[in-house]
Design a protein around this motif. Structure first.
Motif, PDB file in Angstrom:
ATOM      1  N   ARG A  33       0.834  -1.201   0.000  1.00  0.00           N
ATOM      2  CA  ARG A  33       0.000   0.000   0.000  1.00  0.00           C
ATOM      3  C   ARG A  33       0.872   1.255   0.000  1.00  0.00           C
ATOM      4  N   ALA A  34       1.922   1.258   0.828  1.00  0.00           N
ATOM      5  CA  ALA A  34       2.821   2.413   0.874  1.00  0.00           C
ATOM      6  C   ALA A  34       3.524   2.606  -0.466  1.00  0.00           C
ATOM      7  N   GLU A  35       3.907   1.504  -1.106  1.00  0.00           N
ATOM      8  CA  GLU A  35       4.559   1.605  -2.412  1.00  0.00           C
ATOM      9  C   GLU A  35       3.600   2.183  -3.460  1.00  0.00           C
ATOM     10  N   GLN A  36       2.341   1.729  -3.454  1.00  0.00           N
ATOM     11  CA  GLN A  36       1.354   2.231  -4.404  1.00  0.00           C
ATOM     12  C   GLN A  36       1.077   3.718  -4.197  1.00  0.00           C
ATOM     13  N   MET A  37       1.216   4.165  -2.969  1.00  0.00           N
ATOM     14  CA  MET A  37       0.970   5.580  -2.669  1.00  0.00           C
ATOM     15  C   MET A  37       2.215   6.443  -2.898  1.00  0.00           C
ATOM     16  N   GLY A  38       3.312   5.827  -3.334  1.00  0.00           N
ATOM     17  CA  GLY A  38       4.525   6.577  -3.618  1.00  0.00           C
ATOM     18  C   GLY A  38       5.311   6.981  -2.383  1.00  0.00           C
ATOM     19  N   LEU A  39       5.146   6.242  -1.277  1.00  0.00           N
ATOM     20  CA  LEU A  39       5.812   6.599  -0.023  1.00  0.00           C
ATOM     21  C   LEU A  39       7.201   5.981   0.130  1.00  0.00           C
ATOM     22  N   GLU A  40       7.620   5.206  -0.833  1.00  0.00           N
ATOM     23  CA  GLU A  40       8.946   4.596  -0.875  1.00  0.00           C
ATOM     24  C   GLU A  40       9.320   3.832   0.403  1.00  0.00           C
ATOM     25  N   PRO A  41       8.593   2.741   0.709  1.00  0.00           N
ATOM     26  CA  PRO A  41       8.960   1.940   1.882  1.00  0.00           C
ATOM     27  C   PRO A  41      10.297   1.239   1.643  1.00  0.00           C
ATOM     28  N   PRO A  42      11.010   0.900   2.702  1.00  0.00           N
ATOM     29  CA  PRO A  42      12.329   0.280   2.539  1.00  0.00           C
ATOM     30  C   PRO A  42      12.234  -1.080   1.836  1.00  0.00           C
ATOM     31  N   PRO A  43      13.027  -1.294   0.783  1.00  0.00           N
ATOM     32  CA  PRO A  43      12.977  -2.576   0.069  1.00  0.00           C
ATOM     33  C   PRO A  43      13.444  -3.742   0.937  1.00  0.00           C
ATOM     34  N   GLU A  44      14.305  -3.471   1.939  1.00  0.00           N
ATOM     35  CA  GLU A  44      14.754  -4.578   2.801  1.00  0.00           C
ATOM     36  C   GLU A  44      13.601  -5.178   3.598  1.00  0.00           C
ATOM     37  N   VAL A  45      12.597  -4.370   3.910  1.00  0.00           N
ATOM     38  CA  VAL A  45      11.432  -4.876   4.648  1.00  0.00           C
ATOM     39  C   VAL A  45      10.705  -5.908   3.797  1.00  0.00           C
ATOM     40  N   ARG A  46      10.489  -5.606   2.520  1.00  0.00           N
ATOM     41  CA  ARG A  46       9.813  -6.560   1.639  1.00  0.00           C
ATOM     42  C   ARG A  46      10.633  -7.837   1.495  1.00  0.00           C
ATOM     43  N   GLN A  47      11.942  -7.715   1.399  1.00  0.00           N
ATOM     44  CA  GLN A  47      12.790  -8.899   1.269  1.00  0.00           C
ATOM     45  C   GLN A  47      12.669  -9.797   2.492  1.00  0.00           C
ATOM     46  N   VAL A  48      12.674  -9.194   3.677  1.00  0.00           N
ATOM     47  CA  VAL A  48      12.535  -9.976   4.914  1.00  0.00           C
ATOM     48  C   VAL A  48      11.170 -10.646   4.958  1.00  0.00           C
ATOM     49  N   LEU A  49      10.130  -9.916   4.606  1.00  0.00           N
ATOM     50  CA  LEU A  49       8.779 -10.478   4.640  1.00  0.00           C
ATOM     51  C   LEU A  49       8.615 -11.621   3.647  1.00  0.00           C
ATOM     52  N   GLN A  50       9.256 -11.529   2.513  1.00  0.00           N
ATOM     53  CA  GLN A  50       9.136 -12.582   1.514  1.00  0.00           C
ATOM     54  C   GLN A  50       9.971 -13.811   1.859  1.00  0.00           C
ATOM     55  N   THR A  51      10.968 -13.667   2.711  1.00  0.00           N
ATOM     56  CA  THR A  51      11.757 -14.840   3.115  1.00  0.00           C
ATOM     57  C   THR A  51      11.103 -15.611   4.256  1.00  0.00           C
ATOM     58  N   HIS A  52      10.096 -15.033   4.917  1.00  0.00           N
ATOM     59  CA  HIS A  52       9.382 -15.695   6.023  1.00  0.00           C
ATOM     60  C   HIS A  52       7.874 -15.632   5.761  1.00  0.00           C
TER      61      HIS A  52
END
Length: 107
Positions: free
Chosen positions: A72-91
């Motif tokens: 949601r933050a990415e769609q709104m252009g808020l530039e969330p940290p990409p490392e957060v997505r990487q961690v979430l996708q590994t677990h």
């Protein structure tokens, strides 16, 4: 008529002393020869996710998973940290990683 009385006028001024090397009285000094244990990989990743939960710039995090909030933050252009997505996708199936800090509290 004199100066206006303040509530602090009723109490004596008490100055706190600091112990050796600037430590205050209530602080625990580290043991000599002991170094703080580094965080494990999981603990470091969970701390990153906690910081993401506490960052209000990405919008509220109650009622949705961390990954949903990230997208949601990415769609709104808020530039969330990409490392957060990487961690979430590994677990993907672990609720410790997927659910926000407040997922146990009722809305």
């Amino acid at each position: 008529m004199g100066r206006k009385r303040l509530i602090t006028d009723s109490y004596p001024v008490v100055k706190r002393r600091e112990g050796p090397a600037g430590h205050s009285k209530g602080e625990l000094a580290p043991e000599l020869g002991e170094e703080p244990q580094p965080l494990s990989v999981d603990e470091a990743e969970l701390e990153l996710l906690r910081q993401f939960d506490l960052a209000w710039q990405y919008g509220p995090c109650t009622g949705i998973t961390r990954l949903q909030r990230w997208y949601r933050a990415e769609q709104m252009g808020l530039e969330p940290p990409p490392e957060v997505r990487q961690v979430l996708q590994t677990h993907p199936g672990d609720p410790r990683f997927q659910c926000s800090l407040w997922h146990l509290y009722p809305l």
